[in-house]
Design a protein around this motif. Structure first.
Motif, PDB file in Angstrom:
ATOM      1  N   UNK A  97      32.197  50.951  85.345  1.00 38.05           N
ATOM      2  CA  UNK A  97      30.461  50.998  85.301  1.00 38.05           C
ATOM      3  C   UNK A  97      30.353  52.383  86.317  1.00 38.05           C
ATOM      4  N   UNK A  98      29.634  53.343  85.719  1.00 38.82           N
ATOM      5  CA  UNK A  98      29.215  54.428  86.744  1.00 38.82           C
ATOM      6  C   UNK A  98      28.015  54.181  87.425  1.00 38.82           C
ATOM      7  N   UNK A  99      27.815  54.219  88.614  1.00 41.64           N
ATOM      8  CA  UNK A  99      26.561  53.831  89.418  1.00 41.64           C
ATOM      9  C   UNK A  99      25.793  55.162  89.393  1.00 41.64           C
ATOM     10  N   UNK A 100      24.347  54.965  89.491  1.00 41.71           N
ATOM     11  CA  UNK A 100      23.373  55.950  89.475  1.00 41.71           C
ATOM     12  C   UNK A 100      23.837  57.128  90.384  1.00 41.71           C
ATOM     13  N   UNK A 101      24.143  56.859  91.560  1.00 42.90           N
ATOM     14  CA  UNK A 101      24.579  57.944  92.647  1.00 42.90           C
ATOM     15  C   UNK A 101      25.573  58.569  91.877  1.00 42.90           C
ATOM     16  N   UNK A 102      26.852  58.158  91.309  1.00 41.40           N
ATOM     17  CA  UNK A 102      27.696  58.966  90.748  1.00 41.40           C
ATOM     18  C   UNK A 102      27.231  59.973  89.706  1.00 41.40           C
ATOM     19  N   UNK A 103      26.228  59.392  88.900  1.00 42.39           N
ATOM     20  CA  UNK A 103      25.660  59.879  87.796  1.00 42.39           C
ATOM     21  C   UNK A 103      24.548  61.294  88.207  1.00 42.39           C
ATOM     22  N   UNK A 104      24.362  61.235  89.652  1.00 42.90           N
ATOM     23  CA  UNK A 104      23.717  62.255  90.029  1.00 42.90           C
ATOM     24  C   UNK A 104      24.475  63.100  91.008  1.00 42.90           C
ATOM     25  N   UNK A 105      25.675  63.552  90.474  1.00 41.19           N
ATOM     26  CA  UNK A 105      26.686  64.362  91.067  1.00 41.19           C
ATOM     27  C   UNK A 105      27.312  63.714  92.330  1.00 41.19           C
ATOM     28  N   UNK A 106      27.319  62.370  92.528  1.00 37.84           N
ATOM     29  CA  UNK A 106      27.809  61.658  93.615  1.00 37.84           C
ATOM     30  C   UNK A 106      29.313  61.373  93.194  1.00 37.84           C
ATOM     31  N   UNK A 107      30.089  60.843  94.237  1.00 38.08           N
ATOM     32  CA  UNK A 107      31.487  60.539  94.340  1.00 38.08           C
ATOM     33  C   UNK A 107      31.625  59.124  94.075  1.00 38.08           C
ATOM     34  N   UNK A 108      32.627  58.717  93.341  1.00 39.15           N
ATOM     35  CA  UNK A 108      33.131  57.183  93.114  1.00 39.15           C
ATOM     36  C   UNK A 108      34.646  57.321  93.474  1.00 39.15           C
ATOM     37  N   UNK A 109      35.002  56.240  94.348  1.00 38.85           N
ATOM     38  CA  UNK A 109      36.223  56.029  94.830  1.00 38.85           C
ATOM     39  C   UNK A 109      36.935  54.786  94.273  1.00 38.85           C
ATOM     40  N   UNK A 110      38.358  54.783  94.010  1.00 38.05           N
ATOM     41  CA  UNK A 110      39.046  53.812  93.804  1.00 38.05           C
ATOM     42  C   UNK A 110      40.001  53.311  94.706  1.00 38.05           C
ATOM     43  N   UNK A 111      39.794  51.976  95.074  1.00 38.13           N
ATOM     44  CA  UNK A 111      40.602  51.430  96.178  1.00 38.13           C
ATOM     45  C   UNK A 111      41.606  50.535  95.456  1.00 38.13           C
ATOM     46  N   UNK A 112      42.910  50.890  95.648  1.00 40.47           N
ATOM     47  CA  UNK A 112      43.968  50.247  95.127  1.00 40.47           C
ATOM     48  C   UNK A 112      44.535  49.213  96.112  1.00 40.47           C
ATOM     49  N   UNK A 113      44.846  48.089  95.826  1.00 39.45           N
ATOM     50  CA  UNK A 113      45.409  46.708  96.872  1.00 39.45           C
ATOM     51  C   UNK A 113      46.642  46.583  96.212  1.00 39.45           C
ATOM     52  N   UNK A 114      47.410  46.283  97.063  1.00 36.53           N
ATOM     53  CA  UNK A 114      48.711  45.431  96.803  1.00 36.53           C
ATOM     54  C   UNK A 114      49.094  44.437  97.784  1.00 36.53           C
ATOM     55  N   UNK A 115      48.747  43.196  97.303  1.00 39.76           N
ATOM     56  CA  UNK A 115      48.622  42.161  98.262  1.00 39.76           C
ATOM     57  C   UNK A 115      49.426  40.922  97.791  1.00 39.76           C
ATOM     58  N   UNK A 116      49.505  39.811  98.535  1.00 37.79           N
ATOM     59  CA  UNK A 116      50.184  38.433  98.019  1.00 37.79           C
ATOM     60  C   UNK A 116      49.177  37.903  97.039  1.00 37.79           C
TER      61      UNK A 116
END
Length: 541
Positions: A97-116
Motif C-alpha cells: 500500500x502506497x501512503x498519500x505522503x509517498x504519492x506526493x513525492x514522499x519517501x517510503x522505507x522498508x524495515x527488514x527484521x530477522x528475529x526469533x
C-alpha cells in the motif's frame, strides 16, 4: 626528454604495477584471516557466530514513511516468513500500500527484521534489522510516440505529467528488494575485525564468549533503473518482489566495497542512471566473469591509450594523403559524431559519453589534416582554406571516388530502407531522435562498408606502407578484446555484431600486408620513403 619507446615502457610498467596492486587489494577483500585462537578451542579474543547455535528464525518486512521506528504504530507488515531457513533461496511478490505522503513525492522505507520465531521484533533483544528506501528520485524518461500517427507507447497520458517540467525529478518505486544473510560459521578475530563487515555486525555476550548475530544485508546493486516505476498520485498499491539468497563472507565484503564505490560516484554528482551503468557490470555477471572482465578491461584501457598515442603521433606528422582514403576519414568522423549525438540523446552515462565526445573532437581534427584545411579569422567570421593535392594524391582520390561509387549502389538503399522501416514501426521521442537513431543504426549495421574504400586503395596501389600500423595493431587488439566483451557483457545485438564484423576487415588488412611486401621506394605513413631519408642523412667526417 623521454623517447617514444621509453615512454611506452613507462606506461606498460605503471600498468603492470596497477594490475598487481589491484590483485593484492582484491585478495585482501575476499580473504579474511580467522581468529587464531579458534583453532585451539580458546575463546579469548574471538567473536563467534550466533548462527552456529542453529536458532529458529523468522523474517519480517515492514513499510513506513519514517526513517526510524520505536514501536509497531504506523507501520505495515508486507511479508512474514515463519520457519525462515537461511540456506533456502526464495522469491516472493507482494502488493504494498502506497501512503498519500509517498504519492506526493514522499519517501517510503522498508524495515527488514530477522528475529526469533514467535517473538515480535521489538520484543526480541537478539533481533537484527536493516533499513532501505523503496523510493528514489529521478527525471522520468520522455514519452515515445509514433511520429506519423501520434500513437503513444503507453496508450495513456496523465494530466499531471503535462503540468510538470520534463527535467523535474519525481518519485520512483523500487520494485525489487534483494536480501542476503552471511551463512558461514566464521570466527572473527576481535582485535582485527574488517571495517567493512563490522558496521553490519551486532554483538551479544553469551557467558564468557562474544557472539555476532546474523549479518543481514540488502543488495542495493540489484536495484536497476529498468525496475523503477513512476509513482502517480492515483496509485494506491505497487508490487514489490522480495528475493533472498545466502551469501559467503568473501562475496559479502566484495559487494559492500562495490556498493560504497557506487555511493561515492553518486556523491560526486553521478545520477541514478549513471550509477546504474556501473551496477550492471557487477550484477549481470558472476564473480568469475567479473574477474575476467576486470583483466580484459584493464588491457583494453592500456591498448586504448597506446592506440590513442600512436594515432595522434601519426596524424601530427602526416604531410601527404598518398594511399589514404579521404572518404574513409570523413566517414569515421561522421560516424563518431553521430554515435556521440545518439548517446547524448539517450542520456547515456557520463562514463561512456565523455570518451565518445573526446573521440569525436579527435576525428574532426583528423578531417582538418586530411583536407589540408586552415582556418583564418576575419573578425568573428571564420574563413576556410584548403590545400592543393599533388599528382600522387589525386591518383589516390580517383581510386577513393571509384570505390565510393560502387559502394553507394549498395549502401544508400539499405540506409534509406532502414530509416523508413523504423519510422513506420518504431516509436521515438521526436523527429530529431528518429534522425539520430536512423544514422546510428546505419553506422552500426553498414559502417564497416566504409572501411572497404581503404582496402580498394591498397589494392590499386599494391601497397600498405601508408597506413598507421602501430595504432592499427593496438586497435586490432582492442577489437578482439571487444569480442570477449560481446560474450560477457549485455549489449545491443547491433553492437555485438559490430564487434565481429571489424574482425573480418582486419583479417583482410593483414592479408594485404602479407600480399604487398615492404618496398623501400614507396612512401610510408609520414609521406617519406626509406631512400629519401637515407639521402637526407648527413655524412660523418
Amino acid at each position: 626528454m623521454l623517447s617514444r619507446s621509453s615512454f611506452t615502457s613507462l606506461v606498460v610498467g605503471v600498468f603492470a604495477v596497477y594490475v598487481a596492486h589491484t590483485c593484492w587489494v582484491m585478495y585482501g577483500i575476499v580473504y579474511t584471516r580467522p581468529c587464531p585462537a579458534a583453532a585451539d578451542g580458546a575463546a579469548g579474543g574471538c567473536v563467534w557466530p550466533y548462527l552456529a547455535r542453529r536458532p529458529k528464525l523468522q523474517l519480517s518486512v515492514y513499510t513506513t514513511t519514517r526513517s526510524s521506528i520505536g514501536a509497531e504504530s504506523n507501520i505495515d507488515l508486507v511479508l512474514n516468513v515463519e520457519d525462515f531457513d537461511i540456506e533456502s533461496k526464495f522469491e516472493r511478490t507482494v502488493n504494498v500500500s502506497v501512503p498519500k505522503k509517498t504519492r506526493n513525492n514522499g519517501t517510503l522505507y522498508a524495515f527488514v527484521f530477522l528475529h526469533h520465531a514467535g517473538i515480535l521484533p521489538w520484543h526480541d533483544g537478539k533481533q537484527v534489522h536493516i533499513v532501505s528506501p523503496l523510493t528514489t528520485y529521478m527525471v522520468p524518461k520522455p514519452e515515445e510516440i509514433n511520429l506519423l500517427t501520434g500513437e503513444s507507447a503507453t496508450q495513456q497520458i496523465e494530466a499531471e505529467k503535462q503540468t510538470n517540467a520534463l527535467d523535474e525529478p519525481v518519485s520512483h518505486w523500487r520494485s525489487r528488494l534483494t536480501l542476503n544473510v552471511m551463512v558461514e560459521d566464521f570466527v572473527f578475530d576481535g582485535s582485527s575485525l574488517p571495517a567493512d563487515v563490522h558496521r553490519y555486525m551486532k554483538m551479544v555476550h553469551l557467558g564468557k564468549t562474544v557472539h555476532y548475530l546474523p549479518i543481514l544485508f540488502i543488495d542495493q546493486l540489484s536495484n536497476r533503473v529498468k525496475d523503477l516505476m513512476v509513482i502517480n498520485r492515483s496509485t494506491t498499491e505497487l508490487p514489490l518482489t522480495v528475493s533472498y539468497d545466502k551469501i559467503s563472507l568473501g562475496k559479502l565484503r566484495f559487494w559492500i566495497h562495490m556498493q560504497d564505490a557506487v555511493y561515492s560516484l553518486q556523491q560526486f554528482g553521478f545520477s541514478e542512471k549513471d550509477a546504474d551503468e556501473v551496477k550492471g557490470i557487477f550484477v549481470d555477471t558472476n564473480l568469475y566473469f567479473l574477474a575476467l572482465t576486470f583483466f580484459v578491461a584493464a588491457f583494453h584501457l592500456l591498448f586504448d591509450f597506446l592506440a590513442f598515442k600512436n594515432d595522434i603521433s601519426f596524424w601530427k606528422k602526416k604531410r601527404s594523403m598518398i594511399g589514404m582514403s579521404t572518404k574513409a576519414v570523413l566517414w569515421r568522423c561522421f560516424s563518431t559524431v553521430v554515435i556521440f549525438l545518439f548517446l547524448l540523446d539517450e542520456q547515456t552515462s557520463l562514463l561512456v559519453l565523455i570518451p565518445a565526445g573526446i573521440g569525436a573532437v579527435i576525428e574532426l581534427w583528423k578531417v582538418k589534416k586530411a583536407l589540408k584545411m586552415t582556418v583564418r579569422w576575419q573578425g568573428l567570421r571564420p574563413r576556410f582554406q584548403f590545400g592543393a593535392y599533388n599528382d600522387s594524391e589525386k591518383k589516390t582520390e580517383e581510386y577513393d571516388a571509384q570505390a565510393m561509387k560502387y559502394l553507394s549502389y549498395l549502401l544508400y538503399p539499405l540506409c534509406i530502407g532502414g530509416a523508413g522501416y523504423s519510422l513506420l514501426n518504431v516509436k521515438y521521442k521526436s523527429w530529431y531522435s528518429w534522425l539520430i537513431n536512423s544514422f546510428v543504426n546505419g553506422v552500426y549495421a553498414f559502417g564497416f562498408l566504409f572501411m572497404l574504400p581503404q582496402l580498394f586503395v591498397n589494392y590499386k596501389m599494391k601497397s600498405v606502407a601508408h597506413l598507421p600500423w602501430k595504432a592499427f595493431t593496438y586497435k586490432a587488439f582492442n577489437t578482439f578484446i571487444d569480442d570477449i566483451f560481446a560474450f560477457i557483457i549485455t549489449m545491443p545485438t547491433s553492437h555485438r555484431l559490430a564487434c565481429f564484423r571489424d574482425d573480418v576487415v582486419f583479417l583482410v588488412y593483414l592479408y594485404q600486408r602479407w600480399l604487398y611486401p615492404v618496398d623501400k621506394s614507396r612512401v610510408n605513413e609520414y609521406g617519406e620513403s626509406y631512400e629519401e631519408k637515407s639521402k637526407k642523412k648527413p655524412r660523418r667526417e
